[in-house]
Design an enzyme around this catalytic site. Structure first.
Site, short mmCIF file in Angstrom:
data_model
loop_
_atom_site.label_atom_id
_atom_site.label_comp_id
_atom_site.label_asym_id
_atom_site.label_seq_id
_atom_site.Cartn_x
_atom_site.Cartn_y
_atom_site.Cartn_z
N ASP A 56 -106.81 -26.42 -23.67
CA ASP A 56 -105.83 -26.90 -23.46
C ASP A 56 -104.56 -27.81 -23.92
O ASP A 56 -106.01 -29.15 -24.55
CB ASP A 56 -106.62 -27.37 -22.54
CG ASP A 56 -107.13 -26.24 -21.45
OD1 ASP A 56 -106.83 -25.32 -21.44
OD2 ASP A 56 -107.99 -26.40 -20.52
N ASP B 243 -105.75 -17.81 -12.33
CA ASP B 243 -106.65 -18.77 -11.87
C ASP B 243 -106.32 -19.17 -10.00
O ASP B 243 -105.32 -18.65 -9.27
CB ASP B 243 -105.61 -20.37 -11.88
CG ASP B 243 -105.70 -20.45 -13.45
OD1 ASP B 243 -106.24 -20.33 -14.36
OD2 ASP B 243 -104.34 -21.36 -13.30
#
Length: 251
Positions: free
Chosen positions: A11, A130
């Site tokens: 990330d 998500d």
């Protein structure tokens, strides 16, 4: 039976690898290139590079960093964050990506999945989903988890498969960074309802969690960050543990 994959995830924000909890409270997790080199040498099956603020800030993925990573690793590289058009997907491929991950843009323009798949093949298109539990339902969120959509997770997973996705990256926002284990309930529901591979993401805190993602969640691959970034475990240790418990992996 195909070998199960272990996939570390970078990330990336402002040129560094970061890791948060429930998509918030980000902390530094090291140099992008150092982590990429480490995983390339550590038996990782693939590597995911997510520019986690690109969609939120309505900008392109940091392609210069992608290029540097692609020159250092010799495993499949998936790039996501800000992939909002075929042109941006093309730029990612030109900078060394093997696959692109689309998320927010695909929810608002589902045919984007088809357009990229038509040009580059379904195998090059990963749709990141998500999800967060809202009441009794798993609801898809966008913009790094900031915005709730109209889609339930299973409904959207089936849609993206029909639109041409080659793989689904399923992240539980409730479990992300908590080290409490994957949400195997929704993972199993989606994995057994689609015929494309599903990558488990969000919550891996120990090696048993990886095993459960495969054995209980029926995942095809397990993505993890914290347990590998901070060297709690090596990928070799993870694979040896899984093999001992009957999960086929590449060693």
């Amino acid at each position: 039976m195909l070998a199960k994959r272990i996939i570390p995830c970078l990330d990336v924000r402002e040129g560094r690898v970061v890791k948060g909890i429930n998509f918030e409270d980000l902390r530094d997790a090291g140099s992008i290139l150092e982590q990429a080199r480490f995983y390339n040498n550590e038996l990782a099956d693939e590597l995911v590079f997510l520019d986690i603020s690109a969609s939120l800030e309505s900008r392109k993925t940091t392609l210069e960093e992608v290029l540097k990573v692609s020159e250092e690793v010799f495993i499949p590289l998936t790039v996501g964050g800000g992939i909002s058009s075929v042109e941006r997907a093309r730029d990612a491929f030109l900078h060394g990506a093997d696959k692109v991950s689309v998320n927010t843009a695909a929810v608002y323009d589902p045919k984007l999945i088809t357009r990229i798949a038509d040009q580059y093949g379904s195998q090059a298109v990963v749709v990141a989903i998500d999800v967060k539990k809202v009441g009794e339902k798993y609801i898809v969120h966008t913009h790094s988890g900031k915005e709730l959509t109209k889609y339930e997770a299973l409904e959207w997973a089936r849609m993206v498969q029909e639109l041409g996705a080659g793989e689904i990256l399923l992240t539980s926002m409730d479990r992300d960074g908590t080290k409490a284990g994957y949400d195997n309930e929704i993972l199993r529901e989606i994995s057994t309802s689609v015929h494309i591979p599903v990558i488990a993401s969000g919550g891996a805190g120990n090696l048993e969690h990886l095993y459960d993602g495969f054995a209980k969640g029926c995942a095809d691959a397990a993505l993890a960050a914290s347990i590998f970034h901070f060297r709690q475990y090596t990928i070799r240790e993870a694979k040896e543990y899984l093999r001992e418990r009957g999960i086929e992996v590449r060693l």
